[in-house]
Design an enzyme around this catalytic site. Structure first.
Site, PDB file in Angstrom:
ATOM      1  N   ASP A 489       0.828  -1.208   0.000  1.00 48.24           N
ATOM      2  CA  ASP A 489       0.000   0.000   0.000  1.00 48.24           C
ATOM      3  C   ASP A 489       0.865   1.262   0.000  1.00 48.24           C
ATOM      4  O   ASP A 489       0.614   2.205  -0.760  1.00 48.24           O
ATOM      5  CB  ASP A 489      -0.915  -0.010   1.222  1.00 48.24           C
ATOM      6  CG  ASP A 489      -2.381   0.077   0.827  1.00 48.24           C
ATOM      7  OD1 ASP A 489      -2.670  -0.097  -0.360  1.00 48.24           O
ATOM      8  OD2 ASP A 489      -3.226   0.312   1.703  1.00 48.24           O
ATOM      9  N   ASP A 559      -9.173  -3.008   2.236  1.00 46.56           N
ATOM     10  CA  ASP A 559      -8.979  -2.435   3.571  1.00 46.56           C
ATOM     11  C   ASP A 559      -9.976  -2.998   4.572  1.00 46.56           C
ATOM     12  O   ASP A 559      -9.867  -2.732   5.771  1.00 46.56           O
ATOM     13  CB  ASP A 559      -9.113  -0.911   3.510  1.00 46.56           C
ATOM     14  CG  ASP A 559      -8.050  -0.283   2.628  1.00 46.56           C
ATOM     15  OD1 ASP A 559      -6.940  -0.819   2.576  1.00 46.56           O
ATOM     16  OD2 ASP A 559      -8.349   0.730   1.969  1.00 46.56           O
TER      17      ASP A 559
END
Length: 750
Positions: A489, A559
């Site tokens: 990420d 997420d």
């Protein structure tokens, strides 16, 4: 066949992406005298507009010379103004650059410049308007027998063109097209849209001889319609002040100045001057949609993890329960176990370190591929099918099961015995509803205002289904996956611009920018150059609330799923350790629960990510905050409790019981007569017969035999479970039929 062509063309139009970029008016001009307002667009040079609270009150004026309304001569000549009063200058577009006009106005003492679109500016250095850039004939047109001079003369703006309902500007531009049959030269409706004023390179580089430096005052752009409103208000203020001055001189010359400038309708000016305030359009400091997306993310993780802990995967629960029904002497028919039979389960997938590394490598390669190749529409189609299937499993099937009568739900729609294909009404309708929602979303995803509702429903169902079927066996696998995802990420959001010149993650997620400029795309939104990629659909989205900039607040499904795997692991561990009320968050202080601790950690991490978005004014990788708040907290607490080593290898409470291998074909079953041996097979059609030697099930092709000490039996295609009296078995020491209850049944899942 011909009738299908229009239908296919209509579907193709519906599935085209219509998201375009246009210039958004970010400023507001408030009329202090009349409490009216209009909008304006800021420039790419000079300072930003102040907030409403700090915006000064300005007198709006124009150049004194009627021949220099564009403000391109220096010094700029302005009419007399009150001393020590800040003012703004209204200038027309054309002849010189936007930034040079602003520099000239600042040199004359102005605090702000308003530049408006006009016909004369459209014709600058041209003998006719430019197609698409200046006008569009499909919005309104007419023909003139002769063209008047100058080109921006009102005579060249015929009523038949200017009053066309499609012509928003109310002005028409002379074109280069002449048609004698139609009566002369064609004039077409002029474009009048907001635009972003670009800087002047000669000023920015310091090469301009007459203009020394870049401006330090704001400049805004308004359309011809906005300029008409401003000029009307200025004229009304002047007339009101003149009338008030004349009235006061004939009645009472000693009236105070404030009363001398009061005009009709309560308008107030200063010696005929029109007062305004120009500021940034107000936006909420923290959008409510950010709170709602946070709640939605937390609720999805909590429910999905809790659901995964209560659903037993890894076997066919319905099959065991059917056997239990038969062993109870056939007191209940199989049809009466309707609520239990439909709970067949798919074996859960326990991730390994190889899975996690392979996942991150494949995700990285695929993300880079999407950065260079626009496959977003293909991804959207595949997502519609997979998420639609999740809706069918998680939402539609349980709902219809409660609504439909049992007999109707179990009725077969398809019964193809050769291939053992049997589809009942319940499965048919639930699958149809789920896939129908997916197709519906795919068709309207860029055209309907409610498409985000469908996308969120599918996204939540997909998360719930994924966390039900995929699991962490231990914290070692969780650590490898979450740490790699954490680095993944950060790299693709913050570090990828170093290698790819822009953020890979942001471009793929948002679709990037159009090839054409914003002003052109506002005029021609259907042009291919103005299309942007479909945003990847693996998102939960909520429209921003009470925000003129519109747009969406987004939360990626990754997420939710990746930290959710750890939350689900904690929920299964708590349940295995005997904690039944996992959702009793009011017991957080009195009872230690890894699940509740992980839910709180996830909520804190996601809130930190939302706050960081506003603090840094850019998108944030949520895992940057979620991983420390979940995995870090889990590891720290388990270390303090002395269970970290156990969690690292896999808690014994979560390990499946050891089962012997299934006996195939001609192999013999384990020797009979061992105490506590239970031999199981799925019964087909048969009945239960109790005997002194044990319990036998008579049927076709397969049976179930529970063997005690005094009897032995064989059964083809059977699975065996062996244990002692303290394990998950049933022991018959007296030759009587063993007692098997539904409480024991889940322990025999295979």
């Amino acid at each position: 066949m011909r009738g299908l062509i229009p239908i296919l063309q209509a579907l193709l139009v519906l599935t085209q992406s219509l998201r375009v970029a246009g210039v958004l008016p970010t400023g507001m001009i408030e009329f202090k005298s009349t409490k009216g307002y209009t909008y304006c667009a800021g420039g790419d040079f000079g300072p930003f507009l102040p907030s409403k609270k700090h915006a000064p009150e300005l007198i709006l004026t124009e150049p004194a010379e009627a021949t220099d309304q564009m403000g391109c001569t220096t010094p700029l000549v302005l009419p007399p103004l009150p001393a020590n009063q800040p003012f703004a200058v209204l200038l027309a577009r054309g002849k010189c650059s936007f930034e040079s006009k602003t520099v000239a106005a600042e040199a004359a003492g102005a605090s702000l410049v308003i530049i408006y679109n006009n016909e004369e500016g459209l014709y600058y250095n041209k003998t006719a308007g430019t197609p698409q850039l200046d006008y569009e004939c499909s919005n309104g047109n007419a023909f003139l027998p002769t063209v008047a001079e100058p080109l921006w003369s009102p005579l060249n703006n015929p009523t038949s063109c200017a009053t066309d309902p499609r012509c928003a500007s109310g002005r028409c531009v002379v074109t280069n097209h002449t048609d004698a049959a139609m009566g002369g030269t064609e004039v077409c409706c002029a474009w009048d849209v907001y635009m972003t004023m670009g800087p002047d390179p000669t000023i920015e580089n310091g090469t301009a001889s007459s203009l020394p430096s870049s401006p330090s005052i704001p400049a805004v752009y308004v359309t011809m319609r906005d300029a008409d409103v401003l000029k009307t208000e200025m004229h009304a203020a002047t007339v009101a002040a003149s009338f008030s001055s004349a009235f006061s001189s004939t009645t009472s010359p000693t009236l105070p100045l404030k009363q001398q400038v009061l005009g009709a309708g309560g308008r107030e000016g200063v010696l005929g001057m029109f007062r305004i305030a120009v500021y940034e359009r107000p936006r909420p400091p923290y959008n409510l949609s950010s709170i709602l997306i946070w709640l939605l993310g937390c609720a999805t993780v909590t429910f999905a993890a809790w659901n995964s802990s209560r659903v037993k995967t890894g076997g066919r629960k319905g099959g065991v329960r059917r056997e239990v029904v038969l062993m109870e002497g056939g007191a209940r028919r199989e049809e009466e176990a309707y609520d239990e039979d439909d709970e067949d389960e798919i074996p859960a997938i326990e991730l390994s370190i190889g899975h996690t590394i392979g996942f991150i490598v494949m995700a990285s390669c695929f993300l880079i591929l999407l950065f260079y190749v626009d496959l977003n529409r293909v991804i959207s189609g595949l997502y519609a099918l997979s998420a639609g299937s999740a809706v069918a499993t998680i939402a539609a099937h349980p709902l219809l099961k409660k609504l439909l009568p049992r007999r109707i739900a179990r009725a077969l729609v398809v019964n193809y015995g050769r291939w053992d294909i049997r589809i009942n009404v319940l499965d048919f309708l639930s699958t149809g509803l789920g896939l129908g929602m997916g197709v519906w979303w795919f068709v309207v995803r860029d055209t309907a205002n409610y498409a985000w509702v469908l996308q969120d429903i599918m996204g939540v169902c997909l998360c719930v289904l994924f966390l039900t079927l995929v699991r962490f066996p231990n914290i070692k696998v969780a650590t490898v996956l979450l740490v790699l995802a954490f680095l993944y990420d950060i790299f693709f959001v913050f570090l990828s611009p170093v290698f790819f010149h822009e953020s890979v993650m942001i471009k793929v997620a948002t679709g990037g920018a159009p090839k054409a400029d914003e002003t052109y795309c506002e005029k021609y939104p259907l042009d291919k150059k103005c299309h942007v990629r479909d945003t990847l659909p693996m998102l939960l989205v909520l429209p921003r609330i009470n925000d003129y900039a519109t747009g969406f607040t987004m939360l990626g499904l990754g997420d939710i799923i990746l930290p959710g795997l750890l939350v689900a692991f904690a929920a299964r561990y708590d349940r295995a350790m005997g904690k039944k009320h996992l959702l009793a968050f009011h017991k957080c202080c009195s009872e230690r629960s890894y699940f509740r601790m992980m839910v709180v950690g996830y909520a804190v991490g996601l809130m930190m990510a939302n706050v960081a978005v506003y603090a840094m004014n850019m998108g944030q990788p949520a895992l940057l905050y979620l991983v420390p708040c979940t995995l870090g907290v889990f590891a720290l607490v388990s270390y303090r409790e002395g269970t970290l080593r156990q969690m690292w290898q896999g808690p014994p409470a979560l390990q499946p019981p050891g089962l012997p291998q299934h006996q195939e074909g001609g192999e013999e079953a384990p020797p009979a007569g061992a105490e506590g041996t239970v031999v199981m097979a799925t019964p087909v059609e048969g009945s239960v017969r109790a005997g002194s030697e044990g319990l036998a099930v008579a049927g076709n092709g397969s049976g179930m035999t529970v063997q005690g000490e005094n009897g032995s039996s064989n059964s083809n295609n059977s699975s065996t479970v062996t244990g002692n009296s303290n394990s998950n078995t049933n022991t018959n020491t007296a030759g009587a039929a063993p007692s098997v209850t539904e409480e024991d049944a889940p322990l025999l899942d295979i």
